[in-house]
Scaffold this motif. Sequence first.
Motif, mmCIF file in Angstrom:
data_model
loop_
_atom_site.group_PDB
_atom_site.id
_atom_site.type_symbol
_atom_site.label_atom_id
_atom_site.label_comp_id
_atom_site.label_asym_id
_atom_site.label_seq_id
_atom_site.Cartn_x
_atom_site.Cartn_y
_atom_site.Cartn_z
ATOM 1 N N TRP A 65 0.829 -1.206 0.000
ATOM 2 C CA TRP A 65 0.000 0.000 0.000
ATOM 3 C C TRP A 65 0.861 1.253 0.000
ATOM 4 O O TRP A 65 0.522 2.258 -0.662
ATOM 5 N N GLN A 66 1.984 1.216 0.750
ATOM 6 C CA GLN A 66 2.858 2.389 0.792
ATOM 7 C C GLN A 66 3.510 2.623 -0.569
ATOM 8 O O GLN A 66 3.589 3.757 -1.042
ATOM 9 N N ALA A 67 3.976 1.537 -1.194
ATOM 10 C CA ALA A 67 4.611 1.678 -2.503
ATOM 11 C C ALA A 67 3.639 2.287 -3.509
ATOM 12 O O ALA A 67 4.005 3.190 -4.273
ATOM 13 N N ARG A 68 2.396 1.824 -3.505
ATOM 14 C CA ARG A 68 1.417 2.351 -4.457
ATOM 15 C C ARG A 68 1.118 3.822 -4.170
ATOM 16 O O ARG A 68 0.939 4.624 -5.089
ATOM 17 N N LEU A 69 1.089 4.187 -2.884
ATOM 18 C CA LEU A 69 0.852 5.583 -2.531
ATOM 19 C C LEU A 69 2.014 6.454 -2.997
ATOM 20 O O LEU A 69 1.813 7.523 -3.584
ATOM 21 N N MET A 70 3.249 6.015 -2.751
ATOM 22 C CA MET A 70 4.409 6.791 -3.153
ATOM 23 C C MET A 70 4.497 6.923 -4.676
ATOM 24 O O MET A 70 4.886 7.964 -5.199
ATOM 25 N N LEU A 71 4.112 5.866 -5.397
ATOM 26 C CA LEU A 71 4.117 5.943 -6.854
ATOM 27 C C LEU A 71 3.048 6.908 -7.350
ATOM 28 O O LEU A 71 3.213 7.550 -8.393
ATOM 29 N N GLY A 72 1.971 7.037 -6.580
ATOM 30 C CA GLY A 72 0.954 8.027 -6.932
ATOM 31 C C GLY A 72 1.441 9.454 -6.727
ATOM 32 O O GLY A 72 0.999 10.378 -7.413
ATOM 33 N N TYR A 73 2.364 9.631 -5.784
ATOM 34 C CA TYR A 73 2.919 10.956 -5.496
ATOM 35 C C TYR A 73 4.165 11.262 -6.332
ATOM 36 O O TYR A 73 4.563 12.424 -6.451
ATOM 37 N N ALA A 74 4.819 10.232 -6.860
ATOM 38 C CA ALA A 74 6.144 10.388 -7.464
ATOM 39 C C ALA A 74 6.117 11.322 -8.669
ATOM 40 O O ALA A 74 5.121 11.405 -9.396
ATOM 41 N N ASP A 75 7.263 11.997 -8.875
ATOM 42 C CA ASP A 75 7.365 12.939 -9.991
ATOM 43 C C ASP A 75 8.833 13.087 -10.384
ATOM 44 O O ASP A 75 9.658 13.452 -9.542
ATOM 45 N N PRO A 76 9.192 12.803 -11.638
ATOM 46 C CA PRO A 76 10.598 12.915 -12.050
ATOM 47 C C PRO A 76 11.123 14.336 -12.093
ATOM 48 O O PRO A 76 12.328 14.549 -12.227
ATOM 49 N N ARG A 77 10.245 15.325 -11.976
ATOM 50 C CA ARG A 77 10.701 16.721 -12.034
ATOM 51 C C ARG A 77 11.323 17.194 -10.725
ATOM 52 O O ARG A 77 11.947 18.266 -10.699
ATOM 53 N N ALA A 78 11.175 16.442 -9.650
ATOM 54 C CA ALA A 78 11.809 16.814 -8.379
ATOM 55 C C ALA A 78 13.321 16.782 -8.556
ATOM 56 O O ALA A 78 13.887 15.764 -8.925
ATOM 57 N N GLU A 79 13.988 17.895 -8.265
ATOM 58 C CA GLU A 79 15.420 18.011 -8.531
ATOM 59 C C GLU A 79 16.290 17.744 -7.310
ATOM 60 O O GLU A 79 17.516 17.771 -7.415
ATOM 61 N N SER A 80 15.682 17.494 -6.169
ATOM 62 C CA SER A 80 16.462 17.193 -4.964
ATOM 63 C C SER A 80 15.575 16.436 -3.993
ATOM 64 O O SER A 80 14.335 16.529 -4.057
ATOM 65 N N PRO A 81 16.185 15.672 -3.064
ATOM 66 C CA PRO A 81 15.374 15.007 -2.040
ATOM 67 C C PRO A 81 14.539 15.998 -1.238
ATOM 68 O O PRO A 81 13.394 15.688 -0.878
ATOM 69 N N GLY A 82 15.097 17.175 -0.958
ATOM 70 C CA GLY A 82 14.345 18.166 -0.190
ATOM 71 C C GLY A 82 13.036 18.547 -0.860
ATOM 72 O O GLY A 82 12.015 18.758 -0.188
ATOM 73 N N GLU A 83 13.042 18.652 -2.172
ATOM 74 C CA GLU A 83 11.814 18.972 -2.890
ATOM 75 C C GLU A 83 10.794 17.842 -2.764
ATOM 76 O O GLU A 83 9.593 18.086 -2.667
ATOM 77 N N SER A 84 11.286 16.604 -2.756
ATOM 78 C CA SER A 84 10.384 15.453 -2.580
ATOM 79 C C SER A 84 9.765 15.478 -1.192
ATOM 80 O O SER A 84 8.551 15.264 -1.031
ATOM 81 N N TRP A 85 10.582 15.720 -0.172
ATOM 82 C CA TRP A 85 10.070 15.742 1.197
ATOM 83 C C TRP A 85 9.062 16.875 1.373
ATOM 84 O O TRP A 85 8.029 16.701 2.033
ATOM 85 N N LEU A 86 9.365 18.024 0.790
ATOM 86 C CA LEU A 86 8.461 19.166 0.896
ATOM 87 C C LEU A 86 7.118 18.839 0.251
ATOM 88 O O LEU A 86 6.057 19.138 0.810
ATOM 89 N N ARG A 87 7.142 18.220 -0.907
ATOM 90 C CA ARG A 87 5.893 17.867 -1.582
ATOM 91 C C ARG A 87 5.078 16.890 -0.742
ATOM 92 O O ARG A 87 3.850 17.001 -0.642
ATOM 93 N N LEU A 88 5.747 15.927 -0.102
ATOM 94 C CA LEU A 88 5.041 14.966 0.735
ATOM 95 C C LEU A 88 4.379 15.640 1.916
ATOM 96 O O LEU A 88 3.245 15.301 2.289
#
Length: 282
Positions: free
Chosen positions: A158-181
């Motif tokens: 369930w977590q993997a499917r949720l993260m894939l729903g949120y995922a985006d290749p345009r994030a240029e750094s881990p910080g941007e990913s964490w901020l989006r989450l």
Amino acid sequence: MLPYDAPLYFCGLPFTGRQVGRKLKWLQSSGDIRRVLKGAYVDACVPDSPELRAAAVALFLPPDTTASGRTAAWIHGINTTALGESEDPGLHWTSEPTDTVEIAGLKVSSPASTALALALNLSRPFALSAVDAFLRSGTTTLDALRELASHSDHPRAWQARLMLGYADPRAESPGESWLRLRLLDAGFPRPTLQVHAGKYRLDLAFPAALEDGRRLGLEYDSDRWHSRPRQQARDERRQNELAALGWHIISVRRPDLWGSYPALELAVGSYLSQQPRLPRRW
């Protein structure tokens, strides 16, 4: 064998500290060698590469095993910042059947298999930053990961499917990913990534006009690029110019993401006229 023109320690191949004994500290202090990962070193002239990383990992893995997890991600070129709090990738391997590729003679779980395993097993912020990093690297696709996840019977599928729903290749750094989450966890609309604003590009934004007619942008400012006086003066100049273009800008630093107080959610909620979903999830 890794090809190099100049004579290098052990022909340019990685080696363990035991292989040089008492010379290790002297070679490090003289700058002749550098650390590849814990316990493994290489001549300082040798450039980083997936082949070098795989050869270093092969020094420690048991026979008939496959490099997996954070170790495999690091071999594939993913920055360890996206994988966890430690800068060291650690040594992770499996004897279970999995999709593999061979790098410098080492069996390594494929990018798609590695990304899915991290989405399943890492904590949520690192699960997302790891998947984003793999997508940005171009070594796998969101469709491929979703196909793998659809067949998974892992307890955390369930977590993997949720993260894939949120995922985006345009994030240029881990910080941007964490901020989006953090924004998505708070129940805010999905932000738009890499939004152009005049001559600038914003990490995340809500481009729709707010009640005051302005728009909201968020920037993840890492300590590396935003802590020195000259960098801070540049950031202030940037914010003033963006304000003149009709933007509210929220600058976010790492403590804002990982601290315990929900100041970020409250600030964004005040601009969007929306009550954030609290308490924070991480």
